[in-house]
Write a protein that holds these residues in place. Sequence first.
Motif, PDB file in Angstrom:
ATOM      1  N   ALA A   1       0.842  -1.207   0.000  1.00 22.21           N
ATOM      2  CA  ALA A   1       0.000   0.000   0.000  1.00 22.21           C
ATOM      3  C   ALA A   1       0.875   1.253   0.000  1.00 22.21           C
ATOM      4  O   ALA A   1       0.549   2.249  -0.654  1.00 22.21           O
ATOM      5  N   LEU A   2       1.997   1.200   0.711  1.00 25.15           N
ATOM      6  CA  LEU A   2       2.926   2.334   0.733  1.00 25.15           C
ATOM      7  C   LEU A   2       3.542   2.552  -0.642  1.00 25.15           C
ATOM      8  O   LEU A   2       3.696   3.693  -1.092  1.00 25.15           O
ATOM      9  N   LEU A   3       3.881   1.456  -1.341  1.00 27.81           N
ATOM     10  CA  LEU A   3       4.442   1.582  -2.683  1.00 27.81           C
ATOM     11  C   LEU A   3       3.448   2.267  -3.624  1.00 27.81           C
ATOM     12  O   LEU A   3       3.812   3.156  -4.400  1.00 27.81           O
ATOM     13  N   VAL A   4       2.173   1.846  -3.559  1.00 28.64           N
ATOM     14  CA  VAL A   4       1.148   2.445  -4.418  1.00 28.64           C
ATOM     15  C   VAL A   4       0.951   3.917  -4.057  1.00 28.64           C
ATOM     16  O   VAL A   4       0.820   4.775  -4.939  1.00 28.64           O
ATOM     17  N   HIS A   5       0.932   4.215  -2.762  1.00 29.89           N
ATOM     18  CA  HIS A   5       0.806   5.613  -2.303  1.00 29.89           C
ATOM     19  C   HIS A   5       1.941   6.456  -2.873  1.00 29.89           C
ATOM     20  O   HIS A   5       1.715   7.550  -3.410  1.00 29.89           O
ATOM     21  N   ASN A   6       3.170   5.956  -2.760  1.00 28.10           N
ATOM     22  CA  ASN A   6       4.328   6.719  -3.234  1.00 28.10           C
ATOM     23  C   ASN A   6       4.314   6.882  -4.752  1.00 28.10           C
ATOM     24  O   ASN A   6       4.804   7.882  -5.289  1.00 28.10           O
ATOM     25  N   THR A   7       3.752   5.894  -5.453  1.00 28.61           N
ATOM     26  CA  THR A   7       3.638   5.996  -6.908  1.00 28.61           C
ATOM     27  C   THR A   7       2.711   7.140  -7.290  1.00 28.61           C
ATOM     28  O   THR A   7       3.053   7.986  -8.126  1.00 28.61           O
ATOM     29  N   LEU A   8       1.534   7.175  -6.683  1.00 28.47           N
ATOM     30  CA  LEU A   8       0.587   8.256  -6.963  1.00 28.47           C
ATOM     31  C   LEU A   8       1.160   9.598  -6.539  1.00 28.47           C
ATOM     32  O   LEU A   8       1.048  10.599  -7.264  1.00 28.47           O
ATOM     33  N   SER A   9       1.787   9.627  -5.378  1.00 24.17           N
ATOM     34  CA  SER A   9       2.352  10.879  -4.878  1.00 24.17           C
ATOM     35  C   SER A   9       3.429  11.412  -5.814  1.00 24.17           C
ATOM     36  O   SER A   9       3.506  12.622  -6.066  1.00 24.17           O
TER      37      SER A   9
END
Length: 408
Positions: free
Chosen positions: A154-162
């Motif tokens: 979930a952190l990886l996906v968050h950082n991708t969008l960010s």
Amino acid sequence: MAKKTRGKGEGSLTQDSRGYWRVRIELPADRDGNRRRKEIRRKSKAEAIAEMRELKKELAKTGDLATSSVKLEDWSETWLKERAKKLAPNTISGYRVAFRDYINPKFGSKKLDKLTPGHVRELHDLILETPKDKALRELSDPPEGTELLSSTYALLVHNTLSGALKMAVRDGIIGRNVCELVDKPTKRHTVEEVLTFDEGVKLLKYLTTHKDGPLWATYLLTGARRGEIIGLEIDRVREDHLDLSWQIQRIKDIKQAPQDYEYRHLENRLYLVRPKSKAGWRTPPLVPELAELLRRQIGGRTEGLVFQRDGRPWDPADASIEWKTILKEAGVNEKVKLHGARHTAVGLLYELGVGEATIMQIVGHSTVSVTRRYGQAGNKRAMQDAMKKLSGALSGKAIEPPANQKQN
């Protein structure tokens, strides 16, 4: 011709030939110094003035305003193309999967300036409620106990969008990155399984009779990463050290590689790749015991990979699977991953009294100490002495097990 009208406190208004009122607000220049303006159009003058006042408040608050409406799914492709110029293909592949499987199906049709912190939290919940097994994702009610995607993912996906939104802010497309207004998912901290001292000795003894023993012993006696050892070439086995400046990776699409990405094709999707920074080019010491193992492994060959499987390169995934088989056959902890051999080496070096700075140089951890030159004689001697301790201990030569590992 547009009819221009100005009123007190109204700013710049123009009324076009169709009767619509257009507001223009000057914004900070873009990163190339080009002029930027926010423009809106309303049917009535009163609506235009009211909207202009709100925009001015937002500008004063955030320092910038969105200048256009771009769909997230369209912007994601722009961002991925830009990042692909600098990042490794496998990194870009991970970002692409995040957009393809999670972000865009949920919010891809939304305009960038319409994204809210609530949308980001929805994305977190989506990831944390998604089964890890793809076959179970179509079920409306997965079985109890189904393993879900981790908070780390979930952190990886968050950082991708960010990352994508950060570039949109920088380019003046939106005024804020909503990901920065939401707490990031907490990365899951796991305890890496490692071999005890006694297990390390037992495994090394077993490997002396195994046909691929030199391969697995090299992991234990160097603390190297998975791809570094299976990617070791004969001409990089030096007299007193190993040159680990290349490693094997499986790459799905090498066409995504940036122009300065160094790689050499082996077969199919297997490549030898070089770390972009010279700080990642490690030269761990080659102790006598390991040197003898490698000499026997190489035999009369003068080129190619040191370690092969039926004459072909080892696939990283296959190496991890085979490692599990080796542990089982040797009768030691089967939960230790191949990367755990690296942690095992670090742990044993600590227990043998080796200084932290020397350990960091041997295994290449990202600390201040790795910026020191490996070529310094003092550092070479310290690393050689450390690895002789480790090799001697695991071989049962003149060194007693650490006190906390002795049997009561």
